[in-house]
Structure formats: structure tokens, C-alpha cells
Design a protein around this motif. Sequence first.
Motif, short mmCIF file in Angstrom:
data_model
loop_
_atom_site.label_atom_id
_atom_site.label_comp_id
_atom_site.label_asym_id
_atom_site.label_seq_id
_atom_site.Cartn_x
_atom_site.Cartn_y
_atom_site.Cartn_z
N ARG A 1 79.06 81.57 25.82
CA ARG A 1 79.10 80.80 27.05
C ARG A 1 78.67 79.35 26.80
O ARG A 1 79.25 78.41 27.34
CB ARG A 1 78.22 81.45 28.11
CG ARG A 1 78.80 82.73 28.68
CD ARG A 1 78.07 83.16 29.94
NE ARG A 1 76.68 83.53 29.67
CZ ARG A 1 76.29 84.73 29.29
NH1 ARG A 1 77.20 85.71 29.15
NH2 ARG A 1 75.01 85.00 29.07
N ARG B 1 81.51 77.58 25.14
CA ARG B 1 82.58 77.25 26.07
C ARG B 1 82.23 76.03 26.91
O ARG B 1 83.08 75.18 27.20
CB ARG B 1 82.89 78.44 26.98
CG ARG B 1 84.13 78.22 27.86
CD ARG B 1 84.17 79.17 29.02
NE ARG B 1 83.01 79.04 29.89
CZ ARG B 1 82.86 78.08 30.78
NH1 ARG B 1 83.76 77.12 30.90
NH2 ARG B 1 81.78 78.04 31.55
N TRP C 1 89.02 83.87 24.48
CA TRP C 1 88.62 83.07 25.64
C TRP C 1 88.13 81.69 25.20
O TRP C 1 88.33 80.70 25.91
CB TRP C 1 87.55 83.80 26.44
CG TRP C 1 88.05 85.12 26.95
CD1 TRP C 1 87.67 86.36 26.55
CD2 TRP C 1 89.08 85.32 27.92
NE1 TRP C 1 88.38 87.33 27.21
CE2 TRP C 1 89.26 86.72 28.06
CE3 TRP C 1 89.87 84.47 28.67
CZ2 TRP C 1 90.19 87.27 28.93
CZ3 TRP C 1 90.82 85.02 29.55
CH2 TRP C 1 90.96 86.41 29.66
N ILE C 2 87.50 81.62 24.04
CA ILE C 2 87.13 80.32 23.50
C ILE C 2 88.40 79.55 23.12
O ILE C 2 88.51 78.34 23.39
CB ILE C 2 86.21 80.46 22.27
CG1 ILE C 2 84.89 81.16 22.66
CG2 ILE C 2 85.94 79.10 21.64
CD1 ILE C 2 84.04 80.38 23.63
N ALA D 1 89.90 78.21 26.33
CA ALA D 1 89.17 77.05 26.85
C ALA D 1 89.44 75.81 25.99
O ALA D 1 89.58 74.69 26.51
CB ALA D 1 87.67 77.36 26.89
#
Length: 414
Positions: free
Chosen positions: A5, A8, A30-31, A34
Amino acid sequence: GREARALRRTLEDPSSPTDVWPLLGHADRWIRYAARVALERQEVDTWRERALTEESPAIRRTALLALARSGRKDDLSRIVERLSTIPWAAMGDAEKVETIRAYQLAFIRLGPAGDGVRSRALAALDGLYPAGSSPVDRELSQVLVHLQAPKVVDRTLALFSAARAQEEQMHYAFVLRNVHDGWSPVQRETYFRWFGTFADYQGDIGFPLFLRNVRADALKTLTAQERAVLQPLLDTQFRKDSAVFQKTIPVLQRWKAEELLPEVEKPGRRRNFTRGKAAFAKAQCLACHSLAGEGGAVGPDLTGVARRLNRRDLFDAVFSPSKNVSDQYQNTLFQLDNGDVVVGRRTDEDRDRIVVAPDLLTEERVEIPRRKIVRMKPSQLSPMPEGLLDTLTKFEVLDLFAYLDSDGKEDPGR
């Protein structure tokens, strides 16, 4: 976790493409996502060439996906060239799917592909299909159909026929629906015969209508000769005048509400389940409504309707269907500039036209140019006709409402 988190958050306000570049190849999808979004916020001219010359396959894949989303049409050729040099054998299924989707997005955003680009993409992808992996083959089938790959019908239909899961069958049926060329008569029959297994499908209320629309698209690819050969088969599918839906049923009595409602509201004695089920079909409910997994999908699913409505409200909905029309099932009235009026359900639309189904139980569709529409408004008349109970005796009416109470189960207490 916490570290991911925090990482990110560093991508929320990057100062340059250099800040995000290494994270385009991060192991966490997900990284990577982003990082790609952050990259796309940068001026594309500051990172285009770096994306097109990146050596790391992982970073290159994500960077080219970003360029497909943000670049110019003249970037398409180089994007396809660089995607085609990513080593296929070294990738896992997830990476292969991401690579194929980068091709897809490039063609969608920057296409159409010229002959040279098409040939380069086919040289890279055609020999890989089928790959033996369902997620990969699903993506390959879409891009190869778009590229009009040789024998794509043969290979896709083989996967379609071998698929055991309904979802896979649906996917390949959907992908093949717009393919005009490359079919043999036997293959055409195999494809369209699949739609005849309608009763075996599982899905929500809109599922049968979705299948009907897929089939309607596929029918547009047939020549007149192909259609004539297949017509006997087509006549057995989705037809309004099939055993499910009779065009004309004799009127037995013009019922008034006060003649039926007191008896319908009265608990009464145990009703006849078999006769109630027959009345459900006879009154044509089965053509549009599903109950306990059987029936159509044009109207609301009636499973559990007795728990949602009391007997009076249910009677009103059947006896006077236009009294309250749900906007989910409401038709639209279109007044055209030539004075014509078209009424039906909107099935498709874009900025230039609206496609309307005057009767969802048939394949008829009317395409209306938006420029010809003077006025449109919701129709106050329900698509469900009044007087359906007039085809039933009083005993059949009472058995019908008892059947609805039972949720289609002969012994609902079990």
C-alpha cells in the motif's frame, strides 16, 4: 500488505515517467496497474520511445499497453512489432493473457490494422492457437477472429464442441457470431444446433435474451442459400408459435375482476397442481416468465412471487398488467419525423441510432436513426397483454394462482 500500500501511494503523484518505470514490471498486478495509470497521466511524448525500446519483457508489456491506450494511430505498427518479440514460452498463462489483451487494445484504440500489421500479428499469434489453456485460448480466439486468421472457424469450433463448461461454450459461440467466411455447411449446422439446447442452460433472467441476440447476429452472416438450408433447424428454436407460445387461444369468458378476486383471495381447499401448471402454459405465462427454472425471460422471474406480493396485488398484476409497469420491462414509444410511431424495448443503441424490439418473442428488430426521432417517452401500456385469464375457466384461474403460490413445486412444504 502495508508495504504494498505504501508503494502504491508513491505512484499517486509521480514527477516523471522515470519514477514509475521500474514498477511497470512489478510482480503484483495491482502495483503494475497503478504504475500504468500513473504513466498514462504523463505526457505521452516523454515516454513513447522508451516504451517502444524497453528490453524487459514484463515492463515492455505494461508500457505498450499504456501506449495502446494513450498513443496515436501511427504507433500501432511498432506496438505490434514489439509485442511480437516478447518470448512466449517464458510466460505463464496470466502473462500470456496480458500480452494478448495488449494486442486487442491496440487494435481497438489504434486500428484498423493494415495488411502489414495484420500479417505481423498473425505471424506471432496464429501458430499458438489453440494453446491448450482455456484462459489463453479465450483471448486468442477473439484477436484471431478479428484478424481473420486462416481456419480460425475450424479451430474455434473444435474448442466450442469440446467445451464442457457452459461458460466456455457461450464464449466461443459469442466470438464466432460475426464470422462471415470459412464455414462449411456441417460447421454452420453444428454452430446453430447448439442454440437448440436452450432448456439445458442456466443463467439469470436476461440470459435467454442474450442467447437470442447472439443467434440473431450470427444469422446476419448467412447467405440466402445457407439460410434456406438451415431453415428447418432454425424453425425449431426460439419460436413464438412453438409449443411454449400459441398464437391463438380461444376466449372462454370475458372475466370481470369482481368475479374472480374474492375466490382468488380466499385460502380455500387444496388446488390441482397439474392443472395449475397447465394453466400457466395455457395462459401464455410460460412464454415470457420463468418459474422454478422453466420458462422465458422476457418478463420478470415469478419464482418466489408469492413471497413478494399478496394475492390481491398478484391478481392485479395479472388481470391489469398496465396498472403498474416496471421501468425494467417498460417499452418506449418513439415518434418519428415522418409521423410513424414505433413502440418496443430498446435492445441496443449508440450515438447515431437506437435498436428496438417490437416483440421480444420474435427476432424482429427496428433500427431507428436518432436524427429521425421527434419525441420518445415511456409507454404506459404493459408489454404483457390484458385478457390472458379469459382463456381459462374459473377452476383453472384458481389453480393457476395456487401454482404460483407453490413456486412450481408440487409439495412446497418438502
